[in-house]
Design a protein around this motif. Sequence first.
Motif, PDB file in Angstrom:
ATOM      1  N   MET A  95       0.852  -1.183   0.000  1.00  0.00           N
ATOM      2  CA  MET A  95       0.000   0.000   0.000  1.00  0.00           C
ATOM      3  C   MET A  95       0.894   1.241   0.000  1.00  0.00           C
ATOM      4  O   MET A  95       2.104   1.141   0.186  1.00  0.00           O
ATOM      5  CB  MET A  95      -0.903   0.023   1.251  1.00  0.00           C
ATOM      6  CG  MET A  95      -1.660  -1.252   1.502  1.00  0.00           C
ATOM      7  SD  MET A  95      -2.427  -1.350   3.152  1.00  0.00           S
ATOM      8  CE  MET A  95      -3.641  -0.036   3.053  1.00  0.00           C
ATOM      9  N   LYS A  96       0.287   2.422  -0.191  1.00  0.00           N
ATOM     10  CA  LYS A  96       1.050   3.663  -0.113  1.00  0.00           C
ATOM     11  C   LYS A  96       0.258   4.744   0.614  1.00  0.00           C
ATOM     12  O   LYS A  96      -0.967   4.772   0.562  1.00  0.00           O
ATOM     13  CB  LYS A  96       1.414   4.167  -1.508  1.00  0.00           C
ATOM     14  CG  LYS A  96       2.529   3.398  -2.191  1.00  0.00           C
ATOM     15  CD  LYS A  96       2.862   3.990  -3.557  1.00  0.00           C
ATOM     16  CE  LYS A  96       4.021   3.273  -4.212  1.00  0.00           C
ATOM     17  NZ  LYS A  96       4.323   3.824  -5.564  1.00  0.00           N
ATOM     18  N   ALA A  97       1.001   5.650   1.275  1.00  0.00           N
ATOM     19  CA  ALA A  97       0.441   6.860   1.860  1.00  0.00           C
ATOM     20  C   ALA A  97       1.041   8.060   1.137  1.00  0.00           C
ATOM     21  O   ALA A  97       2.221   8.027   0.752  1.00  0.00           O
ATOM     22  CB  ALA A  97       0.740   6.936   3.355  1.00  0.00           C
ATOM     23  N   ASN A 156       6.435  11.099  -4.724  1.00  0.00           N
ATOM     24  CA  ASN A 156       6.868  10.707  -3.393  1.00  0.00           C
ATOM     25  C   ASN A 156       5.733  10.004  -2.652  1.00  0.00           C
ATOM     26  O   ASN A 156       4.564  10.364  -2.802  1.00  0.00           O
ATOM     27  CB  ASN A 156       7.305  11.929  -2.579  1.00  0.00           C
ATOM     28  CG  ASN A 156       8.529  12.596  -3.168  1.00  0.00           C
ATOM     29  OD1 ASN A 156       9.450  11.926  -3.628  1.00  0.00           O
ATOM     30  ND2 ASN A 156       8.545  13.922  -3.167  1.00  0.00           N
ATOM     31  N   SER A 157       6.069   9.018  -1.855  1.00  0.00           N
ATOM     32  CA  SER A 157       5.061   8.305  -1.077  1.00  0.00           C
ATOM     33  C   SER A 157       5.749   7.566   0.061  1.00  0.00           C
ATOM     34  O   SER A 157       6.985   7.527   0.156  1.00  0.00           O
ATOM     35  CB  SER A 157       4.293   7.308  -1.958  1.00  0.00           C
ATOM     36  OG  SER A 157       5.176   6.322  -2.467  1.00  0.00           O
ATOM     37  N   LEU A 158       4.933   6.996   0.926  1.00  0.00           N
ATOM     38  CA  LEU A 158       5.426   6.100   1.972  1.00  0.00           C
ATOM     39  C   LEU A 158       4.826   4.733   1.673  1.00  0.00           C
ATOM     40  O   LEU A 158       3.605   4.564   1.671  1.00  0.00           O
ATOM     41  CB  LEU A 158       4.992   6.585   3.357  1.00  0.00           C
ATOM     42  CG  LEU A 158       5.573   5.835   4.563  1.00  0.00           C
ATOM     43  CD1 LEU A 158       7.089   6.023   4.635  1.00  0.00           C
ATOM     44  CD2 LEU A 158       4.936   6.302   5.866  1.00  0.00           C
ATOM     45  N   TRP A 198     -12.115   7.162  -3.141  1.00  0.00           N
ATOM     46  CA  TRP A 198     -11.083   6.167  -2.864  1.00  0.00           C
ATOM     47  C   TRP A 198     -10.107   6.593  -1.778  1.00  0.00           C
ATOM     48  O   TRP A 198      -9.503   5.747  -1.118  1.00  0.00           O
ATOM     49  CB  TRP A 198     -10.283   5.908  -4.148  1.00  0.00           C
ATOM     50  CG  TRP A 198     -11.021   5.117  -5.189  1.00  0.00           C
ATOM     51  CD1 TRP A 198     -12.091   4.281  -4.981  1.00  0.00           C
ATOM     52  CD2 TRP A 198     -10.718   5.064  -6.590  1.00  0.00           C
ATOM     53  NE1 TRP A 198     -12.473   3.716  -6.164  1.00  0.00           N
ATOM     54  CE2 TRP A 198     -11.664   4.166  -7.168  1.00  0.00           C
ATOM     55  CE3 TRP A 198      -9.760   5.659  -7.395  1.00  0.00           C
ATOM     56  CZ2 TRP A 198     -11.653   3.870  -8.534  1.00  0.00           C
ATOM     57  CZ3 TRP A 198      -9.749   5.356  -8.758  1.00  0.00           C
ATOM     58  CH2 TRP A 198     -10.684   4.483  -9.308  1.00  0.00           C
ATOM     59  N   THR A 199      -9.884   7.889  -1.584  1.00  0.00           N
ATOM     60  CA  THR A 199      -8.844   8.351  -0.686  1.00  0.00           C
ATOM     61  C   THR A 199      -9.374   8.524   0.731  1.00  0.00           C
ATOM     62  O   THR A 199     -10.502   8.983   0.942  1.00  0.00           O
ATOM     63  CB  THR A 199      -8.237   9.673  -1.181  1.00  0.00           C
ATOM     64  OG1 THR A 199      -9.298  10.601  -1.470  1.00  0.00           O
ATOM     65  CG2 THR A 199      -7.430   9.445  -2.446  1.00  0.00           C
ATOM     66  N   VAL A 200      -8.551   8.144   1.706  1.00  0.00           N
ATOM     67  CA  VAL A 200      -8.940   8.176   3.119  1.00  0.00           C
ATOM     68  C   VAL A 200      -7.897   8.992   3.880  1.00  0.00           C
ATOM     69  O   VAL A 200      -6.709   8.680   3.851  1.00  0.00           O
ATOM     70  CB  VAL A 200      -9.044   6.758   3.710  1.00  0.00           C
ATOM     71  CG1 VAL A 200      -9.353   6.830   5.200  1.00  0.00           C
ATOM     72  CG2 VAL A 200     -10.086   5.947   2.971  1.00  0.00           C
ATOM     73  N   LYS A 201      -8.344  10.029   4.571  1.00  0.00           N
ATOM     74  CA  LYS A 201      -7.436  10.903   5.302  1.00  0.00           C
ATOM     75  C   LYS A 201      -7.008  10.272   6.611  1.00  0.00           C
ATOM     76  O   LYS A 201      -7.807   9.668   7.334  1.00  0.00           O
ATOM     77  CB  LYS A 201      -8.124  12.255   5.574  1.00  0.00           C
ATOM     78  CG  LYS A 201      -7.213  13.324   6.147  1.00  0.00           C
ATOM     79  CD  LYS A 201      -7.978  14.646   6.259  1.00  0.00           C
ATOM     80  CE  LYS A 201      -7.117  15.739   6.836  1.00  0.00           C
ATOM     81  NZ  LYS A 201      -7.851  17.014   6.950  1.00  0.00           N
ATOM     82  N   ILE A 202      -5.713  10.383   6.897  1.00  0.00           N
ATOM     83  CA  ILE A 202      -5.171   9.868   8.160  1.00  0.00           C
ATOM     84  C   ILE A 202      -5.503  10.836   9.297  1.00  0.00           C
ATOM     85  O   ILE A 202      -5.269  12.027   9.162  1.00  0.00           O
ATOM     86  CB  ILE A 202      -3.636   9.693   8.059  1.00  0.00           C
ATOM     87  CG1 ILE A 202      -3.290   8.562   7.085  1.00  0.00           C
ATOM     88  CG2 ILE A 202      -3.053   9.402   9.432  1.00  0.00           C
ATOM     89  CD1 ILE A 202      -3.697   7.193   7.525  1.00  0.00           C
ATOM     90  N   ILE A 245      -2.157  13.703   5.139  1.00  0.00           N
ATOM     91  CA  ILE A 245      -1.706  12.395   4.638  1.00  0.00           C
ATOM     92  C   ILE A 245      -2.932  11.554   4.285  1.00  0.00           C
ATOM     93  O   ILE A 245      -3.910  11.513   5.031  1.00  0.00           O
ATOM     94  CB  ILE A 245      -0.829  11.687   5.676  1.00  0.00           C
ATOM     95  CG1 ILE A 245       0.436  12.527   5.953  1.00  0.00           C
ATOM     96  CG2 ILE A 245      -0.433  10.290   5.193  1.00  0.00           C
ATOM     97  CD1 ILE A 245       1.294  11.993   7.073  1.00  0.00           C
ATOM     98  N   TRP A 246      -2.836  10.867   3.138  1.00  0.00           N
ATOM     99  CA  TRP A 246      -3.965  10.118   2.601  1.00  0.00           C
ATOM    100  C   TRP A 246      -3.552   8.686   2.262  1.00  0.00           C
ATOM    101  O   TRP A 246      -2.451   8.439   1.795  1.00  0.00           O
ATOM    102  CB  TRP A 246      -4.501  10.787   1.336  1.00  0.00           C
ATOM    103  CG  TRP A 246      -4.970  12.198   1.558  1.00  0.00           C
ATOM    104  CD1 TRP A 246      -4.202  13.335   1.618  1.00  0.00           C
ATOM    105  CD2 TRP A 246      -6.313  12.611   1.771  1.00  0.00           C
ATOM    106  NE1 TRP A 246      -4.990  14.428   1.843  1.00  0.00           N
ATOM    107  CE2 TRP A 246      -6.297  14.028   1.939  1.00  0.00           C
ATOM    108  CE3 TRP A 246      -7.542  11.946   1.807  1.00  0.00           C
ATOM    109  CZ2 TRP A 246      -7.457  14.754   2.152  1.00  0.00           C
ATOM    110  CZ3 TRP A 246      -8.693  12.680   2.025  1.00  0.00           C
ATOM    111  CH2 TRP A 246      -8.648  14.067   2.206  1.00  0.00           C
ATOM    112  N   LEU A 247      -4.470   7.769   2.499  1.00  0.00           N
ATOM    113  CA  LEU A 247      -4.342   6.393   2.035  1.00  0.00           C
ATOM    114  C   LEU A 247      -5.208   6.211   0.792  1.00  0.00           C
ATOM    115  O   LEU A 247      -6.180   6.944   0.591  1.00  0.00           O
ATOM    116  CB  LEU A 247      -4.781   5.405   3.115  1.00  0.00           C
ATOM    117  CG  LEU A 247      -3.983   5.392   4.412  1.00  0.00           C
ATOM    118  CD1 LEU A 247      -4.584   4.377   5.383  1.00  0.00           C
ATOM    119  CD2 LEU A 247      -2.527   5.057   4.145  1.00  0.00           C
ATOM    120  N   PHE A 248      -4.868   5.215  -0.017  1.00  0.00           N
ATOM    121  CA  PHE A 248      -5.620   4.934  -1.236  1.00  0.00           C
ATOM    122  C   PHE A 248      -6.296   3.564  -1.127  1.00  0.00           C
ATOM    123  O   PHE A 248      -5.634   2.549  -1.093  1.00  0.00           O
ATOM    124  CB  PHE A 248      -4.686   4.975  -2.447  1.00  0.00           C
ATOM    125  CG  PHE A 248      -5.385   4.738  -3.763  1.00  0.00           C
ATOM    126  CD1 PHE A 248      -6.194   5.720  -4.318  1.00  0.00           C
ATOM    127  CD2 PHE A 248      -5.240   3.530  -4.432  1.00  0.00           C
ATOM    128  CE1 PHE A 248      -6.850   5.502  -5.523  1.00  0.00           C
ATOM    129  CE2 PHE A 248      -5.884   3.311  -5.636  1.00  0.00           C
ATOM    130  CZ  PHE A 248      -6.697   4.290  -6.184  1.00  0.00           C
TER     131      PHE A 248
END
Length: 355
Positions: free
Chosen positions: A77-79, A137-139, A351-355, A87-90
């Motif tokens: 996965m990526k953030a 860039n991503s985590l 689709w995107t979820v905020k941390i 910061i967002w998750l997909f």
Amino acid sequence: MTSNTLNEIEIIKSSTSKIDSVDFQNLTFGNVFTDHMLVCDYKNGQWEKPVIKPYAPFLMEPSAKVFHYGQAIFEGMKAYKDKNDDIWLFRPDQNFERFNKSATRMAMPEVPEFVFMEGLKQLINLEKDWVQKGLGNSLYLRPFMIATGPGVIAAPSQQYRFMIILSPAKSYYSGEVKVIIAEHFSRAANGGIGAAKAAGNYSAQFYPTKLANEKGFQQIIWTDDATHTKLEEAGTMNVFFRINDTLYTAPTSERILDGVTRKSVIDIAKRDNLNIEVRSVLVDELVEAAKNGSLKEIFGAGTAAVISPISGFSYKEEYFELPKLENSFAMHIKQTLTNIQNKLAEDTFGWTVKI
């Protein structure tokens, strides 16, 4: 499962950070890891309290069943960090759902949603400085589970460890990708574990991929195990083919991974009125399209590279070069998808979820 597992994660912070020693402009994918990791053990039929602790090696029994019988699964996965430092998750729900489907297929316990989702969020919050802003860039997030129970009897483990580790990443670019269509080796078989994100699926690919590399090719397009006539996946990615102005990709099955990026590509294509069909594509069909000029594109789709265009393929010692297109479906879809992931375009899909 104890009640504290449901509502609490212990956090043990590292006394130091290695972030200042990291060159974020020159990262090798998956080689650098953040300061902390999440660990949650399964023992005596229940999940114990999850702990976020400093990233470090840990001891295991030499007889741990992961070493002997391969009970190991993972997700990728990526953030992403937007211009406002949010910061967002997909689509993390899709990864969570697939992780537990993999667990079930490998006779491993399902991971509770709190441990997976809240564990991700709290770990990323702790490591938010590791998420770099800017397109590309991503985590990278790696949730995984291994069998830690001791014993070499051929039976499922009674103990497991679920973990999450994080790795900063740049745009994944492997240069020009040429592939060989598999005539003998298979990625997976009917009734097997191809639809699970199991570690053994990947190790089984290493040898045939090594043979392809020795011939000057970067990856393999896998074919079905029974007849080797149906095109299935490209390397470790789902694969798409554009013939004339129609995009094709194989349906998911016991042999084909239900990729999150794959599903997203299909939805984007439908929204943007690109012709797309989910059906089996035959090797002979692809070769004929290459010969008559109707084959326009082949590309892989997956978390690490998002979209990976393929420049040509070899089949039965004959090589076919693909045309170089200025306005390709692959580049349109990649830009659309990365813009959504990085909050540079409206996420009409949710689709995107905020941390």
